[in-house]
Design a protein around this motif. Sequence first.
Motif, PDB file in Angstrom:
ATOM      1  N   THR A   4       0.696 -14.105   6.255  1.00  5.97           N
ATOM      2  CA  THR A   4       0.395 -13.194   7.245  1.00  5.97           C
ATOM      3  C   THR A   4       0.034 -11.674   6.702  1.00  5.97           C
ATOM      4  OG1 THR A   4       2.564 -12.799   7.941  1.00  5.97           O
ATOM      5  CG2 THR A   4       1.076 -14.534   8.971  1.00  5.97           C
ATOM      6  N   GLU A   5       0.736 -11.538   5.578  1.00  8.51           N
ATOM      7  CA  GLU A   5       0.795 -10.091   5.021  1.00  8.51           C
ATOM      8  C   GLU A   5      -0.282  -9.710   3.935  1.00  8.51           C
ATOM      9  OE1 GLU A   5       2.984  -8.016   7.028  1.00  8.51           O
ATOM     10  OE2 GLU A   5       3.386 -10.004   7.913  1.00  8.51           O
ATOM     11  N   GLN A   6      -0.866  -8.560   3.795  1.00  7.30           N
ATOM     12  CA  GLN A   6      -1.482  -8.253   2.745  1.00  7.30           C
ATOM     13  C   GLN A   6      -1.647  -6.630   2.485  1.00  7.30           C
ATOM     14  OE1 GLN A   6      -5.751  -9.204   3.535  1.00  7.30           O
ATOM     15  NE2 GLN A   6      -5.971  -8.417   5.611  1.00  7.30           N
ATOM     16  N   ASP A   7      -1.322  -6.371   1.406  1.00  2.00           N
ATOM     17  CA  ASP A   7      -1.340  -4.881   1.110  1.00  2.00           C
ATOM     18  C   ASP A   7      -2.333  -4.553  -0.116  1.00  2.00           C
ATOM     19  OD1 ASP A   7       0.975  -4.661   2.932  1.00  2.00           O
ATOM     20  OD2 ASP A   7       2.383  -5.404   1.105  1.00  2.00           O
ATOM     21  N   PHE A   8      -2.577  -3.297  -0.172  1.00  2.00           N
ATOM     22  CA  PHE A   8      -3.428  -2.904  -1.037  1.00  2.00           C
ATOM     23  C   PHE A   8      -2.985  -1.513  -1.957  1.00  2.00           C
ATOM     24  CE2 PHE A   8      -4.968  -0.113   2.250  1.00  2.00           C
ATOM     25  CZ  PHE A   8      -5.668   0.899   1.236  1.00  2.00           C
ATOM     26  N   PHE A   9      -3.392  -1.369  -3.085  1.00  2.00           N
ATOM     27  CA  PHE A   9      -3.604   0.005  -3.720  1.00  2.00           C
ATOM     28  C   PHE A   9      -4.959   0.311  -4.254  1.00  2.00           C
ATOM     29  CE2 PHE A   9      -2.374  -2.807  -7.236  1.00  2.00           C
ATOM     30  CZ  PHE A   9      -3.430  -2.549  -8.131  1.00  2.00           C
ATOM     31  N   ASN A  10      -5.273   1.326  -4.405  1.00  2.00           N
ATOM     32  CA  ASN A  10      -6.465   1.971  -4.702  1.00  2.00           C
ATOM     33  C   ASN A  10      -6.259   3.316  -5.534  1.00  2.00           C
ATOM     34  OD1 ASN A  10      -9.251   2.226  -5.272  1.00  2.00           O
ATOM     35  ND2 ASN A  10      -9.708   2.677  -3.422  1.00  2.00           N
ATOM     36  N   PHE A  11      -6.234   3.352  -6.829  1.00  2.00           N
ATOM     37  CA  PHE A  11      -6.088   4.829  -7.255  1.00  2.00           C
ATOM     38  C   PHE A  11      -7.196   4.969  -8.512  1.00  2.00           C
ATOM     39  CE2 PHE A  11      -3.442   2.072 -10.154  1.00  2.00           C
ATOM     40  CZ  PHE A  11      -3.887   2.317 -11.264  1.00  2.00           C
ATOM     41  N   VAL A  12      -7.373   6.452  -8.638  1.00  2.00           N
ATOM     42  CA  VAL A  12      -8.311   6.675  -9.805  1.00  2.00           C
ATOM     43  C   VAL A  12      -7.631   7.640 -10.871  1.00  2.00           C
ATOM     44  CG1 VAL A  12      -9.060   8.805  -8.317  1.00  2.00           C
ATOM     45  CG2 VAL A  12     -10.617   7.719 -10.429  1.00  2.00           C
ATOM     46  N   VAL A  13      -7.798   7.625 -12.064  1.00  2.00           N
ATOM     47  CA  VAL A  13      -7.396   8.604 -13.188  1.00  2.00           C
ATOM     48  C   VAL A  13      -8.538   9.423 -13.523  1.00  2.00           C
ATOM     49  CG1 VAL A  13      -6.251   8.830 -15.385  1.00  2.00           C
ATOM     50  CG2 VAL A  13      -5.465   7.315 -13.681  1.00  2.00           C
ATOM     51  N   HIS A  14      -8.992  10.504 -13.461  1.00  2.00           N
ATOM     52  CA  HIS A  14      -9.966  11.335 -13.799  1.00  2.00           C
ATOM     53  C   HIS A  14     -10.148  11.294 -15.292  1.00  2.00           C
ATOM     54  CE1 HIS A  14     -11.125  12.146  -9.759  1.00  2.00           C
ATOM     55  NE2 HIS A  14      -9.813  12.525  -9.197  1.00  2.00           N
ATOM     56  N   ASP A  15     -11.334  11.207 -15.849  1.00  2.00           N
ATOM     57  CA  ASP A  15     -11.489  11.411 -17.235  1.00  2.00           C
ATOM     58  C   ASP A  15     -10.803  12.608 -17.874  1.00  2.00           C
ATOM     59  OD1 ASP A  15     -13.074   9.030 -17.195  1.00  2.00           O
ATOM     60  OD2 ASP A  15     -15.008   9.825 -17.290  1.00  2.00           O
TER      61      ASP A  15
END
Length: 276
Positions: free
Chosen positions: A79-90
Amino acid sequence: MGVTKFIPTIWSARLNESLKKSLVFGNVVNTDYEGEIKGQGSTVNINTIGAITIGKYDKQNGVGTPEELDASQMKLEITEQDFFNFVVHDVDQAQANVNLLDGAMKEAAYGMADVMDQYIASLYTEVKAGNTIGNDTTPIVPTKDNAYDYLVDLGVMLSENNVPKQDRFVVVPEFFYGLLQKDPRFTKDSSVLATGYIGDVNGMRVYTSNNLPNDNSTKYKVIAGHRMAISFAQQVDQIEAYRPEKGFGDAVKGLQVYGAKVIKPEALAVMTVNKN
């Protein structure tokens, strides 16, 4: 070389490794029914076989007609769903002295593990009636002289329910662990404090966690049990590396899905405690 050049499965393996290292409650549950998880809403079917009659054999009557198995089925829903979303700039990557992407993946893994741990700990409410010491109205206030004894009492509750002695655990808050450290029955082995190993009480492996349910640092739930009590299933369902359209950088996003179910409530025991 951009992060998109890395194979997603490699990132997934790294994330899973960090997840396992960060989980506390994840170490005291079973994953026997993890099966194939396709996404949120998936279901793992758990078949439970009832008790089988044991009879006295006599050669005149033999063993008679075979007994029909009494089987029941429970459903462990994902039933559970988690996310991550990150960026490292050049520009940050070029100027950094450490590998920002690897560091960020470790942070993502820790954050996901923390959320999962809290989720598993919240299942304490499904403990069998009577397998409790104290409650929210009258919590126990342990001292250095009796904290150890209360853990023994939790173990006795499990034994009275015929819970196997192997693979038992108990998770305590840090202040409770501090009380145990003042009891020579717990610290008689000098290697306990020297190595940081928490130790055993009444056959239960002792863990500490800041994720134990509590009410504003009161009414902490000390959770004891056996690995068979809670079944847990999870996987990193998707992980992708990509270059965001706006800006210059490498980004990674991931999704994990999971669920847990108390399948043997008699194999749990809970004590409610307050700080002295």
